[in-house]
Design a protein around this motif. Structure first.
Motif, PDB file in Angstrom:
ATOM      1  N   THR A   7       0.920  -1.015  -0.059  1.00 17.48           N
ATOM      2  CA  THR A   7      -0.031  -0.212   0.111  1.00 17.48           C
ATOM      3  C   THR A   7       0.757   1.300   0.045  1.00 17.48           C
ATOM      4  O   THR A   7       1.770   1.404   0.868  1.00 17.48           O
ATOM      5  N   GLU A  27      -2.549   0.423  -4.180  1.00 14.96           N
ATOM      6  CA  GLU A  27      -2.762  -0.656  -3.554  1.00 14.96           C
ATOM      7  C   GLU A  27      -2.656  -1.840  -4.414  1.00 14.96           C
ATOM      8  O   GLU A  27      -2.774  -1.891  -5.543  1.00 14.96           O
ATOM      9  N   VAL A  61       3.041   7.042   3.348  1.00 16.77           N
ATOM     10  CA  VAL A  61       3.346   5.773   4.198  1.00 16.77           C
ATOM     11  C   VAL A  61       3.412   4.563   3.192  1.00 16.77           C
ATOM     12  O   VAL A  61       2.715   4.654   2.093  1.00 16.77           O
ATOM     13  N   LYS A  63       3.467   0.711   3.021  1.00 26.15           N
ATOM     14  CA  LYS A  63       3.436  -0.750   3.878  1.00 26.15           C
ATOM     15  C   LYS A  63       3.521  -1.863   2.969  1.00 26.15           C
ATOM     16  O   LYS A  63       2.992  -1.875   1.604  1.00 26.15           O
ATOM     17  N   GLU A  65       2.755  -6.009   3.344  1.00 29.50           N
ATOM     18  CA  GLU A  65       2.202  -6.852   4.229  1.00 29.50           C
ATOM     19  C   GLU A  65       1.638  -5.912   5.682  1.00 29.50           C
ATOM     20  O   GLU A  65       1.709  -6.740   6.698  1.00 29.50           O
ATOM     21  N   GLY A  66       1.056  -5.124   5.385  1.00 31.33           N
ATOM     22  CA  GLY A  66       0.501  -4.282   6.413  1.00 31.33           C
ATOM     23  C   GLY A  66       1.529  -3.635   7.442  1.00 31.33           C
ATOM     24  O   GLY A  66       1.073  -2.833   8.417  1.00 31.33           O
ATOM     25  N   GLU A  67       3.032  -3.685   7.075  1.00 34.76           N
ATOM     26  CA  GLU A  67       4.008  -3.086   8.199  1.00 34.76           C
ATOM     27  C   GLU A  67       4.649  -1.869   7.238  1.00 34.76           C
ATOM     28  O   GLU A  67       4.868  -2.173   6.082  1.00 34.76           O
ATOM     29  N   HIS A  68       5.045  -0.992   8.005  1.00 38.04           N
ATOM     30  CA  HIS A  68       5.790   0.136   7.504  1.00 38.04           C
ATOM     31  C   HIS A  68       6.933  -0.493   6.717  1.00 38.04           C
ATOM     32  O   HIS A  68       7.712  -1.292   7.599  1.00 38.04           O
ATOM     33  N   VAL A  69       7.263  -0.056   5.764  1.00 31.16           N
ATOM     34  CA  VAL A  69       8.620  -0.843   4.992  1.00 31.16           C
ATOM     35  C   VAL A  69      10.027  -0.309   5.673  1.00 31.16           C
ATOM     36  O   VAL A  69      10.951  -1.075   5.740  1.00 31.16           O
ATOM     37  N   THR A  71      10.415  -0.139   8.570  1.00 28.83           N
ATOM     38  CA  THR A  71      10.681  -0.818   9.984  1.00 28.83           C
ATOM     39  C   THR A  71      11.663  -2.112   9.945  1.00 28.83           C
ATOM     40  O   THR A  71      11.914  -2.632  10.881  1.00 28.83           O
ATOM     41  N   ARG A  77      13.176  -8.383   4.471  1.00 26.68           N
ATOM     42  CA  ARG A  77      12.006  -8.174   3.669  1.00 26.68           C
ATOM     43  C   ARG A  77      11.584  -9.354   2.958  1.00 26.68           C
ATOM     44  O   ARG A  77      12.643  -9.918   2.207  1.00 26.68           O
TER      45      ARG A  77
END
Ligand SMILES: Nc1ncnc2c1ncn2[C@@H]1O[C@H](COP(=O)(O)OP(=O)(O)OP(=O)(O)O)[C@@H](O)[C@H]1O
Ligand SMILES: [Mg+2]
Length: 356
Positions: A7, A27, A61, A63, A65-69, A71, A77
């Motif tokens: 996303t 998306e 932002v 993401k 798989e729902g997580e901020h890239v 992080t 990854r």
């Protein structure tokens, strides 16, 4: 989209004062083949690099798989990249090149062997494992680069003009192979190209980019049949594009006045007085010896070019614009210098809003 794997929300990238990606929202679904298509410098590689986490977004932002890239470190990854200038390690064999990522992760030797051999089979390079990159053709090197990325079992593979260095025939062949591979493995592909034909052949959806903006995001058929902006109409396939002002609206028929004269198109949502464009594909342009209802586009045949299966004819309209059309004929049905009137079936042309 119920469960996007990637996303982008309001993503922007600036290099100094230069904003090269602007307010991007996107998306991408799991298993989807999405292509970023656009001319050189429009921001494709920058977008891909941000998704890969090699470049930070200035705002917005991303993401995976729902997580901020941001992080996760690159090696954590589930995203792998095949770069624009694919660089294999020249001193390593094909086998070592493909095994490299797994070796770094300290995967057991016998498992590495199984996975590398499986990859070699998949990209049809069995028997090449002891060769060095120097002894490979461009297409073979490219397949090694793809195998090297796929061996890590990524959920997402980012490919930046992976076929750009190949000749036309090999490129077409690799397009088919890559698409098959992607379907078979169910991996999400984000594919970058400036080749519209490649994008139309391979993609589930295409994001047409221009100047850091996604101008249209759609399935290939919609992008081809219903371009939403003047840029997309001009970039995808070959079209004649006219600029003018909406003069009359009758039901779904719109009459546009341009410097070349009057023309008609089927479309909705246009108001009298607004500026607009009409795009007509070369195969849809017709001509007659007398004016046709709804049209007033007189001109003179300039020349023809034989293009293999079709003849392309150029007509100089009296209003100044050149119009081209193609026909599947052996011999031209008009003569140089002949006067004629251009028209088309209004439902075979596209009405386009003027962009702000
Ligand atoms: N590290 C950087 N520093 C400054 N400007 C950059 C940097 N990387 C890219 N740009 C600029 O950002 C814009 C977009 O570049 P990008 O590489 O994303 O284009 P592209 O669509 O991939 O083009 P191409 O088809 O030529 O590869 C260009 O104007 C480029 O000059
Ligand atoms: Mg690029």
């Amino acid at each position: 989209m119920s469960n996007p794997i990637i996303t982008l929300e309001g993503v922007e990238k600036a290099f100094g004062k230069n904003l090269v990606v602007k307010k991007m929202n996107l998306e991408i679904g799991e298993g989807e083949f999405l292509t970023l298509l656009g001319p050189s410098g429009c921001g494709k590689t920058t977008t891909l690099r941000m998704i890969a986490g090699f470049e930070d977004a200035t705002t917005g932002v991303i993401k995976v798989e729902g997580e901020h890239v941001e992080t996760k470190e690159a090696y954590q990854r589930n995203v792998n990249t095949v770069f624009q200038n694919y660089a294999l390690f020249p001193h390593m064999t094909v086998y070592q090149n493909i095994a490299y990522g797994l070796t770094i992760k300290k995967v057991p030797k016998d498992e590495i062997h199984t996975r590398v051999m499986e990859m070699l089979r998949m990209v049809q390079l069995e028997g090449f494992e002891q060769r060095k990159p120097d002894a490979l053709s461009g297409g073979q090197k490219q397949r090694v680069a793809i195998a090297r990325a796929l061996v890590n079992n990524p959920k997402v593979l980012l490919l930046d003009e992976p076929l750009g260095a190949l000749d036309l025939k090999l490129r077409k062949q690799m397009q088919v192979e890559l698409k098959r591979l992607q379907k078979k493995l169910g991996i999400t592909f984000i594919y970058v190209t400036h080749d519209q034909e490649e994008a139309l052949t391979m993609s589930d959806r295409i994001a047409v980019m221009h100047d850091g903006v996604i101008e249209q995001l759609d399935v290939p058929n919609e992008i081809y049949e219903h371009p939403k902006t003047r840029f997309v109409a001009g970039f995808i396939g070959e079209s004649n594009i006219f600029d003018g002002v909406c003069e009359k609206v009758e039901g779904d028929m719109i009459t546009m006045k341009s410097k070349n004269g009057i023309m008609t198109v089927k479309g909705e949502g246009f108001e009298v007085g607004e500026e607009m464009h009409i795009a007509v594909r070369l195969e849809n342009v017709e001509h007659a010896s007398t004016p046709v209802d709804g049209f007033d586009l007189p001109g003179k045949v300039k020349d023809f070019i034989y293009q293999g299966s079709v003849i392309k004819t150029s007509v100089d309209l009296d209003g100044g614009q050149e119009v081209n059309y193609t026909r599947f004929e052996r011999v031209s049905e008009v003569e140089e210098g002949e006067r004629l009137y251009i028209y088309w079936n209004p439902s075979k042309a596209v009405a386009i809003k003027k962009s702000n």
